[in-house]
Scaffold this active site. Structure first.
Site, PDB file in Angstrom:
ATOM      1  N   ASP A 248       0.851  -1.179   0.000  1.00  8.00           N
ATOM      2  CA  ASP A 248       0.000   0.000   0.000  1.00  8.00           C
ATOM      3  C   ASP A 248       0.893   1.239   0.000  1.00  8.00           C
ATOM      4  OD1 ASP A 248      -1.978   1.842   0.291  1.00  8.00           O
ATOM      5  OD2 ASP A 248      -2.932   0.893   2.023  1.00  8.00           O
TER       6      ASP A 248
ATOM      7  N   ASP B 197      -2.869   2.388  -6.098  1.00  7.18           N
ATOM      8  CA  ASP B 197      -1.836   2.454  -5.064  1.00  7.18           C
ATOM      9  C   ASP B 197      -1.788   1.240  -4.144  1.00  7.18           C
ATOM     10  OD1 ASP B 197      -4.157   2.960  -3.571  1.00  7.18           O
ATOM     11  OD2 ASP B 197      -2.984   4.025  -2.079  1.00  7.18           O
ATOM     12  N   GLU B 198      -2.527   0.207  -4.419  1.00  6.40           N
ATOM     13  CA  GLU B 198      -2.369  -0.964  -3.562  1.00  6.40           C
ATOM     14  C   GLU B 198      -2.575  -2.263  -4.310  1.00  6.40           C
ATOM     15  OE1 GLU B 198      -5.933  -2.025  -0.751  1.00  6.40           O
ATOM     16  OE2 GLU B 198      -5.663   0.146  -0.755  1.00  6.40           O
TER      17      GLU B 198
END
Length: 707
Positions: A116, A207-208
């Site tokens: 993350d 983003d993860e």
DNA sequence: CCAAGAAGGACCC
DNA sequence: GGCCAGGGTCCTTCTAAG
């Protein structure tokens, strides 16, 4: 143990009137369970949020929602009063059975990593604009913030907060317009690194992502020290602070410099063990001659190299370091035996940290028991409150209150909660299949003129049609979404006779839905603040035909890790999970070598294996028109199960064809696959109309009469 | 009487 | 003084027609 009857007296919220201002303050309150928000002056922050909100339409709507939630809780309470002690004891036994089964399912053999990025959008903006360093900033507009940097979080400014409230909390807050193209590009760079640890990793957003490190770790144990050596820039140097410095090489040193180092004979000479290599790296002379980037001809920033060990921790540290080298952004990671725990872990040492739960039941339980349920992905404000009202706050409470939960919640939710309480989650990180819907929506300042509303609708349909053409996708169900100026959301849908992405067709359907809404509101005007159009029931542009293989894949997807099947009281269902942790893939159905179907059609069982285009990958109508159809329906039992695992009668004639088809794919099966057959029947029934339509199957394909 | 579609929501990033 | 996104997924509840 406490039960419902005395609970009400204890819980002041249930005694207080509907949505008291206390309740509303807490509803609007800052959600501080995000990283970087510990020890804030919550009192003050919540007061500011409350003051900024309390006269708005939004707030009024929230109040309504809060009242409805309270109503739900009251209903729950009266339900509780009716539950007898005997019922509770029965439920407890049921729950314990389920938990025993879940325990069998516990799989500690995978190492799942959740990566993350830290305050991703904000971090990208800060990286690219040094003037933002040391300033509280957030990405988004006055309407809504996407994310905030850690400095801003100290003021209580966070994602999903409207910008104007952010400014009230922190008058110096700098707002930056989001730049999604840039984030997408950075995300791509990150994914290049991730792919090297798990080529099948599963991105959840820009983003993860989840990764399965199991295979990587196996190989890592046997890998050479050099393969675990990576370049690191020295921190806290001038270069580090000035990412935009034009004189220094900004390339990814692990792409530009590392290959050269690996080729160097000197490096190889010292690469016998981790220790000799690291000692060499620490020596004065090691990097002589590696000063200038061959790509950009600029001088390298100050760097060193590090040999990362073979452990999981080292591997993940290496991964995070490589992301940072490549993007100059930091990531956090969680390491655990399943995705649910990994996700919680990645938050634990945020930012720029990692946390691991070892694959050990005792360790998992000690982590999970005191964990507030709100930390678990999928449990939000409402579920938290619903469970909170019966005294459930932590995962331990989920267990102690299991009997009550059994009675109050659906079978799906119950199983979900039990899994959480036992710290069990999915151990596979497969990418999601195709998308299920595609949509576009827009918020605007009030529009009530029907002409303008229809105009808005036209724009949206145009956009959606374009998006769908870009994606090469067709759809059947058009859904219009509107939000009134009072924040009331409505959706209205219409299913077209054919798949399409044609703008005019879309528009016709959407405008019809909109017109109906406008008319039904008369004589009052329909006053909107948002309009959206969504298309669902999608199928690919190329082939509106779906192969049987696709069908089975969908099946696998749907039932993989499915708790209902696994916890089903019917022993046939249970046999699967005892033999295999996930349901077999379609080609595993044919475990019987003397089965004719198998020999003919299953490329997995067939030794000759010449036939890539086996019958399973043919379009359905071709499959069905083969003789394979005729002798395929001999065995199917009439049991089937709905999605809650309840047995139901399937004598209705409409299902026959579907059920028959369902048994075809698994005709080769032995007792074990009996389960599969039911699962498939279940699936096909569920999507019956979709099946026959989507696949362009004539009714006659299904038309075999029962015996 | 029942299954499937429609509508509404919870939740995530 | 202003006034709460947009892209999804999944689940539950309601309902109308065969």
């Amino acid at each position: 143990m406490e039960h419902g009857s005395d609970r009400r007296a204890q819980n002041p919220e249930l005694v207080a009137g509907p949505s008291s201002s206390n309740n509303m303050i807490s509803r609007m309150a800052l959600n501080d369970n995000k990283a970087g928000m510990e020890g804030l002056d919550k009192e003050r922050i919540n007061q500011i949020i409350f003051e900024a909100s309390k006269d708005s339409k939004f707030f009024e709507n929230e109040k309504k929602k809060e009242e409805q939630l309270e109503l739900r809780i009251q209903e729950q309470q009266s339900k509780i009063l009716k539950i007898t002690q005997a019922q509770l004891r029965g439920a407890e036994r049921e729950a314990d059975k389920v938990l025993t089964l879940l325990e069998n399912e516990r799989n500690l053999s995978h190492t799942i990593v959740h990566v993350d990025m830290d305050a991703f959008y904000a971090a990208v903006e800060m990286r690219d604009d040094p003037s933002l360093q040391n300033k509280p900033m957030a990405v988004g507009g006055l309407g809504m913030l996407s994310t905030s940097n850690y400095l801003a979080r100290r003021f209580g400014v966070r994602a999903a907060m409207p910008g104007f409230i952010g400014l009230k909390l922190c008058p110096d807050l700098v707002l930056v317009q989001p730049n999604f193209d840039k984030y997408t590009a950075v995300s791509k760079e990150i994914r290049q690194v991730l792919a090297q640890y798990d080529p099948n990793f599963c991105p959840m957003s820009l983003d993860e992502a989840y990764l399965d490190f199991t295979d990587h770790l196996k190989n890592r144990c046997e890998s050479l020290p050099l393969s675990r050596m990576f370049v690191l820039q020295e921190k806290n140097t001038e270069c580090d602070k000035t990412y935009g410095n034009k004189d220094v090489c900004l390339c990814d040193l692990n792409s530009v410099l590392r290959p050269a180092l690996l080729c160097s004979s000197e490096f190889r000479d010292h690469g016998a063990s981790d220790e000799t290599l690291q000692a060499f790296l620490n020596s004065e002379s090691s990097f002589r001659g590696f000063d200038v980037c061959s790509e950009c001809n600029k001088i390298f920033p100050r760097y060193t190299c590090k040999v990362f060990g073979c452990s999981v921790e080292d591997a993940v540290l290496e991964l995070r370091n490589r992301i940072e080298e490549k993007t100059h952004l930091t990531a956090s990671a969680g390491i655990a035996p399943n995705t649910m725990l990994a996700k919680v872990c990645s938050d634990k040492n945020k930012p720029n940290g990692q946390y691991r739960i070892k694959p050990d039941k005792a360790e998992i339980m000690s982590f999970v028991l005191d964990l507030p349920i709100r930390k678990i992905s999928g449990i939000g404000k409402v579920t938290e409150k619903l469970l909170g009202s019966i005294g459930v706050v932590t995962c331990r409470d989920l267990f102690t209150h299991r009997a009550m939960i059994f009675h109050l919640f659906s079978s799906t939710s119950f199983h979900h909660f039990m899994r959480i309480s036992a710290g069990i989650g999915s151990t596979c990180v497969e990418r999601d299949g195709e998308r299920k819907s595609i949509s576009t929506e827009r918020t605007f300042s009030e529009i009530s003129d029907p002409k303008l509303l229809l105009q808005k609708c036209r724009e949206l349909c145009k956009n959606l049609s374009e998006d769908m053409k870009d994606e090469k996708t067709l759809g059947k169900t058009v859904t219009l979404k509107i939000k009134t100026v009072e924040f009331e959301v409505r959706t209205r849908s219409f299913t077209l006779p054919d798949f399409t992405n044609d703008e005019a067709t879309l528009l016709k359907a959407a405008q019809m839905l909109l017109q109906t809404e406008i008319t039904s509101e008369l004589p009052r005007p329909l006053r909107l603040r948002l309009m959206g159009v969504r298309m669902s029931k999608l199928c690919s542009d190329q082939d509106s035909q779906v192969s049987v293989a696709e069908m089975f894949k969908k099946m696998d997807k749907k039932y993989q890790g499915d708790q209902i099947l696994k916890a089903h009281p019917n022993p046939d269902f249970l046999s699967v999970q005892n033999t295999q942790s996930v349901l077999p893939k379609y080609h595993n159905i044919c475990t019987d070598s003397d089965n004719d179907l198998c020999a003919e059609h299953c490329d997995n069982c067939d030794d000759n294996d010449e036939d890539e285009s086996s019958i399973f990958s043919l379009p359905l109508d071709q499959t069905l028109s083969s003789e394979f159809v005729d002798h395929s329906c001999n065995k199917f039992e009439q049991e089937s199960f709905d999605l809650n695992g309840r047995q139901k009668d399937s004598s209705s004639s409409g299902e026959v064809g579907i059920l028959k088809f369902a048994c075809k794919g698994s005709r080769a099966s032995d007792g074990k696959v009996h389960v599969r057959r039911k699962g498939l029947a279940n699936f096909l029934e569920k999507s019956q109309s979709e099946t026959s339509e989507t696949l362009n199957c004539e009714e006659s394909h299904f038309g075999l009469q029962e015996n």
